[in-house]
Design an enzyme around this catalytic site. Structure first.
Site, PDB file in Angstrom:
ATOM      1  N   ASN A   8     -12.522  -8.154  -1.274  1.00  0.00           N
ATOM      2  CA  ASN A   8     -13.660  -8.555  -0.431  1.00  0.00           C
ATOM      3  C   ASN A   8     -13.237  -9.131   0.918  1.00  0.00           C
ATOM      4  O   ASN A   8     -13.945  -9.940   1.510  1.00  0.00           O
ATOM      5  CB  ASN A   8     -14.542  -9.603  -1.132  1.00  0.00           C
ATOM      6  CG  ASN A   8     -15.118  -9.134  -2.444  1.00  0.00           C
ATOM      7  OD1 ASN A   8     -15.049  -7.957  -2.766  1.00  0.00           O
ATOM      8  ND2 ASN A   8     -15.674 -10.046  -3.222  1.00  0.00           N
ATOM      9  N   CYS A  29      -2.152  -1.582 -10.179  1.00  0.00           N
ATOM     10  CA  CYS A  29      -2.526  -0.234  -9.758  1.00  0.00           C
ATOM     11  C   CYS A  29      -3.395   0.435 -10.821  1.00  0.00           C
ATOM     12  O   CYS A  29      -2.967   0.587 -11.968  1.00  0.00           O
ATOM     13  CB  CYS A  29      -1.294   0.622  -9.494  1.00  0.00           C
ATOM     14  SG  CYS A  29      -1.680   2.302  -8.938  1.00  0.00           S
ATOM     15  N   ASN A  44      -7.020 -11.448  -3.567  1.00  0.00           N
ATOM     16  CA  ASN A  44      -7.157 -10.101  -3.016  1.00  0.00           C
ATOM     17  C   ASN A  44      -8.529  -9.561  -3.412  1.00  0.00           C
ATOM     18  O   ASN A  44      -8.922  -9.639  -4.563  1.00  0.00           O
ATOM     19  CB  ASN A  44      -6.037  -9.207  -3.550  1.00  0.00           C
ATOM     20  CG  ASN A  44      -6.043  -7.817  -2.959  1.00  0.00           C
ATOM     21  OD1 ASN A  44      -5.591  -6.873  -3.590  1.00  0.00           O
ATOM     22  ND2 ASN A  44      -6.553  -7.656  -1.753  1.00  0.00           N
ATOM     23  N   MET A  59       0.850  -1.193   0.000  1.00  0.00           N
ATOM     24  CA  MET A  59       0.000   0.000   0.000  1.00  0.00           C
ATOM     25  C   MET A  59       0.882   1.237   0.000  1.00  0.00           C
ATOM     26  O   MET A  59       1.718   1.406   0.899  1.00  0.00           O
ATOM     27  CB  MET A  59      -0.933   0.006   1.219  1.00  0.00           C
ATOM     28  CG  MET A  59      -1.891  -1.169   1.246  1.00  0.00           C
ATOM     29  SD  MET A  59      -2.856  -1.265   2.777  1.00  0.00           S
ATOM     30  CE  MET A  59      -1.634  -1.900   3.927  1.00  0.00           C
TER      31      MET A  59
END
Length: 486
Positions: free
Chosen positions: A210, A108, A208, A24
């Site tokens: 939910n 991204c 990745n 992140m």
């Protein structure tokens, strides 16, 4: 020792990690990674680094990776965005001694990635990506991994994953959303795409999307068959997610601030952003402290705001125990002072789904905020512009009221009001350099520097002409070299 690959790499180096903290930007720094590892995370990624900047800037390397090397922070995967095979490999070579694998960001979806031509905006350039992964696989001493987003078509997603595996990717993370699923269009991640990829490749796969609770992790593994699950947004709101607990926010906030103090330096903006995420639900109620959290400019100030939030929450708890009326939770499963995810509300636009019975389903759709009125009234301004207006009450955002600027004759940008050439700074610099001229308005001193250099050269030449041929000028007749030595 040969480089470990595929499942051997996952089992030995990554220790069969199932609970993964996502990469992140500005948010998965060392302090946050250590906090998450204390609470169940088994593998962490660094923030996404820009490969080109990492290669050319030693300070960038030191501040973002080298200064954050910590024995407790393993296993660790370093992620890069890149669009050039050679640059990606150079960045990997500079980072490989400080991590366990190098990850290529192909997921991204932000505008900055579009402008820089990296992330998910490379997903159609298969030849380039194959070359990047293959070259890195051959040159690096650690495995290469990739993080991708899915295509609309499941079959194309599967072929994309197989291409990366064939090129040398040793572990694949699949975000179950498409390139366009972001912001108001985010919607739900599609685990069926992830399941299809898992069945089609023979390398470990992480899922990745939910992931808000530990039950989501277990359900995802059960439905898709993946080997690990990665969390980003859910982890930011609850770093104890992988423990399966929802502790009071102040416990996580205070522990995080403690880790920050133990492992300096940590950029203040990172710490502030984490506190905003942790206290998200409480700050919707205590708006005054939200403003205060945005203003303070020291770690001590951030800690004080967090302490005040804790005291207010504890007062509410005490009142509830005394029998006072309980504060309504709204849509939250827990009281606002408990760590819990923020779930974006689904858009309230109903459209027919095309079935013969005429039933309806919710469609992901967003409406952009209307443009500001021409008068630039506070109610019509964005939050960012309202802040600028608060700092400068005389500032105007109305195009008709803004002062008109004369354009540079060469490029069309606004020209300097006092430029001697009536040009913008970039054009002025070129012209002043070519003509060896000065422009005080733009701080250019080419003529002055040339004159100064000429004078120094003439002075040096004059001194040289005055020296005797034997070079003995300046030595007194009674000079004693023996005393000079002593």
């Amino acid at each position: 020792m040969p480089k470990l690959q595929g499942f051997e790499f996952w089992k030995t180096t990554l220790q069969e990690a199932r609970y993964v903290v996502a990469p992140m930007v500005d948010q998965s720094e060392l302090a946050w990674r250590l906090l998450c590892r204390r609470h169940g995370a088994q593998l962490c990624y660094t923030p996404m680094f820009h490969a080109q900047v990492f290669v050319r800037d030693a300070n960038y390397r030191r501040e973002n990776l080298y200064a954050e090397v910590c024995p407790e922070d393993r296993p660790l995967i370093t992620q890069f965005c890149a669009n050039d095979p050679e640059v990606f490999v150079q960045a990997g070579l500079l980072a490989q001694d400080h991590c366990d694998a190098i990850d290529l960001n192909l997921g991204c979806p932000q505008m900055i990635a579009k402008r820089g031509h990296y992330g998910v905006f490379l997903q159609d350039e298969w030849e380039l990506l194959e070359k990047m992964v293959k070259l890195a696989h051959e040159k690096l001493s650690v495995p290469v991994t990739c993080k991708i987003r899915v295509f609309q078509d499941v079959e194309r997603t599967v072929r994309f994953a197989q291409m990366l595996e064939k090129a040398g990717c040793q572990l694949l993370t699949v975000h179950g959303r498409t390139k366009d699923q972001k912001g108001a269009f985010t919607g739900m991640a599609d685990w069926e795409h992830i399941k299809a990829v898992r069945k089609a490749v023979s390398i470990p796969v992480f899922a990745n999307g939910n992931i808000h609770h530990l039950t989501d992790v277990e359900q995802c593994i059960q439905e898709t068959g993946v080997h690990g699950v990665m969390s980003a947004e859910g982890n930011l709101h609850n770093p104890a997610l992988f423990e399966g607990s929802s502790p009071p926010v102040w416990e996580m906030a205070e522990e995080y601030l403690e880790v920050v103090q133990q492992h300096p330096p940590c950029t203040l903006s990172f710490v502030r952003a984490h506190l905003f995420k942790l206290w998200h639900h409480t700050l919707q109620i205590h708006q005054d402290l939200r403003e205060e959290l945005a203003k303070v400019k020291s770690l001590e100030g951030l800690s004080e705001v967090s302490r005040q939030l804790r005291l207010r929450c504890q007062e509410e708890i005490a009142k509830e125990k005394e029998g006072a009326e309980e504060r309504p939770r709204g849509d939250l499963p827990f009281p606002h002072w408990m760590c819990q995810p923020y779930v974006r509300p689904p858009p309230k636009v109903l459209v027919p789904n095309g079935q013969s019975q005429g039933s309806e389903e919710t469609k992901t759709e967003s409406h952009k905020r209307a443009l500001e009125d021409s008068d630039g009234t506070p109610d019509s301004l964005s939050k960012n512009k309202q802040k600028k207006k608060a700092r400068n009450p005389h500032k105007t955002f109305c195009l008709e009221l803004k002062p008109k600027y004369m354009k540079c004759e060469q490029c069309g940008n606004p020209k300097g009001s006092k430029c001697v050439f009536d040009l913008c700074r970039a054009c002025c610099k070129k012209k002043a350099y070519k003509e060896v001229a000065d422009c005080p308005s733009h701080g250019l001193r080419f003529k002055t520097k040339a004159d100064r250099q000429r004078v120094e050269e003439e002075r040096a030449g004059a001194i040289g002409d005055q020296e005797p041929p034997d070079g003995s000028q300046g030595l007194p007749e009674t000079h004693n070299t023996e005393q000079e030595v002593h």
